[in-house]
Design a protein around this motif. Sequence first.
Motif, PDB file in Angstrom:
ATOM      1  N   ILE A  66      -3.022 -18.707   0.958  1.00 52.21           N
ATOM      2  CA  ILE A  66      -1.976 -18.055   0.174  1.00 52.21           C
ATOM      3  C   ILE A  66      -2.560 -17.604  -1.153  1.00 52.21           C
ATOM      4  N   TRP A  67      -2.303 -16.353  -1.509  1.00 52.55           N
ATOM      5  CA  TRP A  67      -2.737 -15.852  -2.812  1.00 52.55           C
ATOM      6  C   TRP A  67      -1.708 -14.878  -3.356  1.00 52.55           C
ATOM      7  N   LYS A  68      -1.750 -14.695  -4.688  1.00 53.04           N
ATOM      8  CA  LYS A  68      -0.795 -13.791  -5.334  1.00 53.04           C
ATOM      9  C   LYS A  68      -1.233 -12.334  -5.188  1.00 53.04           C
ATOM     10  N   TYR A  69      -2.309 -11.978  -5.843  1.00 53.58           N
ATOM     11  CA  TYR A  69      -2.765 -10.581  -5.857  1.00 53.58           C
ATOM     12  C   TYR A  69      -4.280 -10.518  -5.750  1.00 53.58           C
ATOM     13  N   LYS A  70      -4.769  -9.428  -5.181  1.00 56.94           N
ATOM     14  CA  LYS A  70      -6.183  -9.067  -5.162  1.00 56.94           C
ATOM     15  C   LYS A  70      -6.239  -7.580  -5.498  1.00 56.94           C
ATOM     16  N   PRO A  71      -7.391  -7.093  -5.952  1.00 58.34           N
ATOM     17  CA  PRO A  71      -7.477  -5.661  -6.252  1.00 58.34           C
ATOM     18  C   PRO A  71      -7.209  -4.785  -5.020  1.00 58.34           C
ATOM     19  N   SER A  72      -7.515  -5.310  -3.825  1.00 62.01           N
ATOM     20  CA  SER A  72      -7.320  -4.542  -2.603  1.00 62.01           C
ATOM     21  C   SER A  72      -7.009  -5.484  -1.450  1.00 62.01           C
ATOM     22  N   THR A  73      -6.171  -5.020  -0.540  1.00 61.58           N
ATOM     23  CA  THR A  73      -5.881  -5.795   0.664  1.00 61.58           C
ATOM     24  C   THR A  73      -6.653  -5.262   1.868  1.00 61.58           C
ATOM     25  N   GLN A  74      -7.465  -4.244   1.670  1.00 59.09           N
ATOM     26  CA  GLN A  74      -8.129  -3.587   2.800  1.00 59.09           C
ATOM     27  C   GLN A  74      -8.965  -4.552   3.641  1.00 59.09           C
ATOM     28  N   ALA A  75      -9.757  -5.404   3.021  1.00 56.75           N
ATOM     29  CA  ALA A  75     -10.598  -6.331   3.781  1.00 56.75           C
ATOM     30  C   ALA A  75      -9.740  -7.280   4.618  1.00 56.75           C
ATOM     31  N   ASP A  76      -8.613  -7.724   4.078  1.00 55.88           N
ATOM     32  CA  ASP A  76      -7.723  -8.611   4.819  1.00 55.88           C
ATOM     33  C   ASP A  76      -7.093  -7.886   6.004  1.00 55.88           C
ATOM     34  N   ILE A  77      -6.697  -6.635   5.799  1.00 60.75           N
ATOM     35  CA  ILE A  77      -6.129  -5.845   6.886  1.00 60.75           C
ATOM     36  C   ILE A  77      -7.179  -5.604   7.968  1.00 60.75           C
ATOM     37  N   GLU A  78      -8.396  -5.267   7.550  1.00 59.96           N
ATOM     38  CA  GLU A  78      -9.456  -4.959   8.511  1.00 59.96           C
ATOM     39  C   GLU A  78      -9.759  -6.143   9.420  1.00 59.96           C
ATOM     40  N   ARG A  79      -9.728  -7.360   8.894  1.00 56.99           N
ATOM     41  CA  ARG A  79     -10.078  -8.514   9.723  1.00 56.99           C
ATOM     42  C   ARG A  79      -8.884  -9.092  10.474  1.00 56.99           C
ATOM     43  N   ALA A  80      -7.684  -8.583  10.220  1.00 61.39           N
ATOM     44  CA  ALA A  80      -6.473  -9.099  10.861  1.00 61.39           C
ATOM     45  C   ALA A  80      -6.326  -8.579  12.294  1.00 61.39           C
ATOM     46  N   ASP A  81      -5.764  -9.436  13.139  1.00 69.24           N
ATOM     47  CA  ASP A  81      -5.407  -9.041  14.497  1.00 69.24           C
ATOM     48  C   ASP A  81      -3.961  -8.560  14.561  1.00 69.24           C
ATOM     49  N   LEU A  82      -3.179  -8.945  13.558  1.00 68.53           N
ATOM     50  CA  LEU A  82      -1.783  -8.547  13.427  1.00 68.53           C
ATOM     51  C   LEU A  82      -1.460  -8.531  11.945  1.00 68.53           C
ATOM     52  N   VAL A  83      -0.664  -7.534  11.532  1.00 69.45           N
ATOM     53  CA  VAL A  83      -0.192  -7.479  10.150  1.00 69.45           C
ATOM     54  C   VAL A  83       1.334  -7.530  10.170  1.00 69.45           C
ATOM     55  N   ILE A  84       1.873  -8.379   9.317  1.00 71.14           N
ATOM     56  CA  ILE A  84       3.314  -8.437   9.066  1.00 71.14           C
ATOM     57  C   ILE A  84       3.475  -8.028   7.609  1.00 71.14           C
ATOM     58  N   SER A  85       4.272  -6.996   7.374  1.00 72.09           N
ATOM     59  CA  SER A  85       4.330  -6.427   6.026  1.00 72.09           C
ATOM     60  C   SER A  85       5.745  -6.023   5.648  1.00 72.09           C
ATOM     61  N   HIS A  86       5.980  -6.032   4.329  1.00 69.51           N
ATOM     62  CA  HIS A  86       7.164  -5.350   3.819  1.00 69.51           C
ATOM     63  C   HIS A  86       7.008  -3.894   4.245  1.00 69.51           C
ATOM     64  N   ALA A  87       8.044  -3.118   4.149  1.00 69.93           N
ATOM     65  CA  ALA A  87       7.998  -1.756   4.682  1.00 69.93           C
ATOM     66  C   ALA A  87       7.733  -0.702   3.604  1.00 69.93           C
ATOM     67  N   GLY A  88       6.930  -1.047   2.604  1.00 70.89           N
ATOM     68  CA  GLY A  88       6.542  -0.071   1.592  1.00 70.89           C
ATOM     69  C   GLY A  88       5.595   0.959   2.194  1.00 70.89           C
ATOM     70  N   SER A  89       5.717   2.199   1.759  1.00 69.57           N
ATOM     71  CA  SER A  89       4.939   3.279   2.365  1.00 69.57           C
ATOM     72  C   SER A  89       3.439   3.081   2.230  1.00 69.57           C
ATOM     73  N   GLY A  90       2.968   2.608   1.082  1.00 63.92           N
ATOM     74  CA  GLY A  90       1.530   2.412   0.897  1.00 63.92           C
ATOM     75  C   GLY A  90       0.969   1.373   1.843  1.00 63.92           C
ATOM     76  N   SER A  91       1.662   0.257   1.964  1.00 59.14           N
ATOM     77  CA  SER A  91       1.206  -0.806   2.863  1.00 59.14           C
ATOM     78  C   SER A  91       1.240  -0.344   4.315  1.00 59.14           C
ATOM     79  N   ILE A  92       2.317   0.305   4.714  1.00 63.80           N
ATOM     80  CA  ILE A  92       2.418   0.786   6.092  1.00 63.80           C
ATOM     81  C   ILE A  92       1.285   1.750   6.415  1.00 63.80           C
ATOM     82  N   LEU A  93       1.046   2.720   5.541  1.00 62.92           N
ATOM     83  CA  LEU A  93      -0.020   3.699   5.814  1.00 62.92           C
ATOM     84  C   LEU A  93      -1.392   3.046   5.841  1.00 62.92           C
TER      85      LEU A  93
END
Length: 170
Positions: A66-93
């Motif tokens: 668990i963490w609050k913020y990082k400069p980028s979530t890209q590395a976490d998304i890249e290594r994920a097998d599934l993403v569960i996200s709020h439906a903000g446009s930036g995160s979805i894209l």
Amino acid sequence: MLVFVTVGSFEFDALAQAVLSEPVLRRLRDKGYTSLVLQRGNSDIGSVESPQDSFSIEREGVDIEIWKYKPSTQADIERADLVISHAGSGSILDVLRLGKPLIAIPNPTLLDNHQEELASALEELGHLKATSVRDLPETIAKFDPSSLVPFPPFDGSKFRRLVDEEMGFL
């Protein structure tokens, strides 16, 4: 297998708490997910609160970071097998452009209904699964990532043509 969860930059207490709940963690474990990374922002995560910005716990057989913020979530998304996200446009894209399976959950506490509209439209196109916090355990249980339609790659020429047409260059 790894699940990455992001609540975005706003508070989304309901989602942050739901992904740490017994029903959600059990459904994830039943589907073979053994690790979960939660970007919680300033959301209240209830009884697992820590004074640290980043910490790890284990619940229901799932290792959780668990963490609050990082400069980028890209590395976490890249290594994920599934993403569960709020439906903000930036995160979805970000998730769809990386070709990751996505369960999107609109935040009903935000003004207007833009997250709901975006998630519903992209679900209708088959690019993601939209759900609510309440229905998340059932959605995880029934979710089949292979049923998703790949998101088309970015094509900047479409925007350029639109501007050229609007400006009278075409």
